[in-house]
Design an enzyme around this catalytic site. Structure first.
Site, mmCIF file in Angstrom:
data_model
loop_
_atom_site.group_PDB
_atom_site.id
_atom_site.type_symbol
_atom_site.label_atom_id
_atom_site.label_comp_id
_atom_site.label_asym_id
_atom_site.label_seq_id
_atom_site.Cartn_x
_atom_site.Cartn_y
_atom_site.Cartn_z
ATOM 1 N N ASP A 56 -37.234 -4.393 6.197
ATOM 2 C CA ASP A 56 -36.324 -3.266 6.393
ATOM 3 C C ASP A 56 -35.844 -2.810 5.015
ATOM 4 O O ASP A 56 -35.525 -3.648 4.167
ATOM 5 C CB ASP A 56 -35.137 -3.704 7.258
ATOM 6 C CG ASP A 56 -34.315 -2.534 7.760
ATOM 7 O OD1 ASP A 56 -33.790 -1.765 6.916
ATOM 8 O OD2 ASP A 56 -34.177 -2.392 8.979
ATOM 9 N N ILE A 57 -35.776 -1.501 4.790
ATOM 10 C CA ILE A 57 -35.355 -1.002 3.478
ATOM 11 C C ILE A 57 -33.853 -1.137 3.255
ATOM 12 O O ILE A 57 -33.384 -1.046 2.128
ATOM 13 C CB ILE A 57 -35.809 0.454 3.224
ATOM 14 C CG1 ILE A 57 -35.210 1.401 4.249
ATOM 15 C CG2 ILE A 57 -37.322 0.556 3.194
ATOM 16 C CD1 ILE A 57 -35.385 2.875 3.899
ATOM 17 N N HIS A 125 -39.025 -0.269 17.463
ATOM 18 C CA HIS A 125 -39.015 -1.269 16.401
ATOM 19 C C HIS A 125 -38.027 -2.376 16.717
ATOM 20 O O HIS A 125 -36.913 -2.144 17.140
ATOM 21 C CB HIS A 125 -38.727 -0.656 15.030
ATOM 22 C CG HIS A 125 -37.450 0.123 14.918
ATOM 23 N ND1 HIS A 125 -37.302 1.396 15.451
ATOM 24 C CD2 HIS A 125 -36.269 -0.191 14.337
ATOM 25 C CE1 HIS A 125 -36.084 1.824 15.186
ATOM 26 N NE2 HIS A 125 -35.428 0.889 14.517
ATOM 27 N N LEU A 126 -38.507 -3.579 16.528
ATOM 28 C CA LEU A 126 -37.729 -4.793 16.727
ATOM 29 C C LEU A 126 -37.121 -5.205 15.401
ATOM 30 O O LEU A 126 -37.836 -5.364 14.408
ATOM 31 C CB LEU A 126 -38.632 -5.915 17.253
ATOM 32 C CG LEU A 126 -38.032 -7.319 17.308
ATOM 33 C CD1 LEU A 126 -36.954 -7.399 18.391
ATOM 34 C CD2 LEU A 126 -39.128 -8.345 17.568
ATOM 35 N N HIS A 127 -35.799 -5.384 15.380
ATOM 36 C CA HIS A 127 -35.127 -5.928 14.204
ATOM 37 C C HIS A 127 -35.183 -7.447 14.285
ATOM 38 O O HIS A 127 -34.830 -8.033 15.314
ATOM 39 C CB HIS A 127 -33.666 -5.474 14.159
ATOM 40 C CG HIS A 127 -33.504 -4.029 13.830
ATOM 41 N ND1 HIS A 127 -33.360 -3.577 12.536
ATOM 42 C CD2 HIS A 127 -33.474 -2.938 14.625
ATOM 43 C CE1 HIS A 127 -33.235 -2.257 12.555
ATOM 44 N NE2 HIS A 127 -33.307 -1.857 13.816
#
Length: 167
Positions: A56-57, A125-127
């Site tokens: 993740d950015i 999207h899965l964190h």
């Protein structure tokens, strides 16, 4: 003579691109579709025909990864019971990436999705966050359990499993 032959480099660059997604499954405006297709210069920590994973950015934890389907799929609300195996596969990839990055305590992790309309990118999207115990105040709020804006992977699987076969 060589001019009569088809141009192999053009064909080869299209077919040998390891993460190339068919046009009908790719949204050229979607940032995650572009990441999966190596158009953004983002390092893919995992990539196969179905699932990709990258950092993740704006990390909310020391280890914060995003696991996405290679094919463009909207958000959690666009899923149905048939997507349960996909969500489980995304979690498995997240666990594998954590373990490859020396995260061994899987009791101090969080796997979840932002619930629409609280999604910044409309590509599923899965964190994957670890260790949860080291998340700061804002991250604890953004990735808060039992909130209107974030659901765990287990909660989503349970919700999808209780739905009919299709929406």
């Amino acid at each position: 003579m060589a001019e009569d032959q088809p141009s192999p480099p053009v064909q080869a660059s299209h077919t040998t691109k390891t993460n190339s997604v068919p046009a009908e499954e790719y949204d050229k405006k979607c940032i995650f579709c572009r990441v999966v297709n190596n158009e953004m210069g983002t390092e893919l920590l995992h990539s196969d025909g179905d699932i990709s994973c990258f950092k993740d950015i704006k990390p909310g934890a020391p280890h914060h990864y995003l696991v996405v389907p290679t094919k463009h799929i909207g958000n959690c609300k666009s899923l149905n019971k048939e997507h349960v195996p996909l969500v489980k596969q995304m979690v498995d990839v997240g666990k594998d990436v954590l373990q490859k990055n020396n995260v061994t305590d899987l009791t101090d992790v969080r796997f979840g999705f932002h619930w629409p309309p609280f999604c910044s990118v409309t590509h599923l999207h899965l964190h994957v966050l670890a260790p949860v115990s080291q998340m700061g105040f804002m991250s604890r709020l953004i990735y808060r359990l039992n909130s209107y804006w974030f659901v765990t992977a287990d909660q989503l699987i349970e919700l999808l499993s209780s739905k009919g076969e299709t929406n």
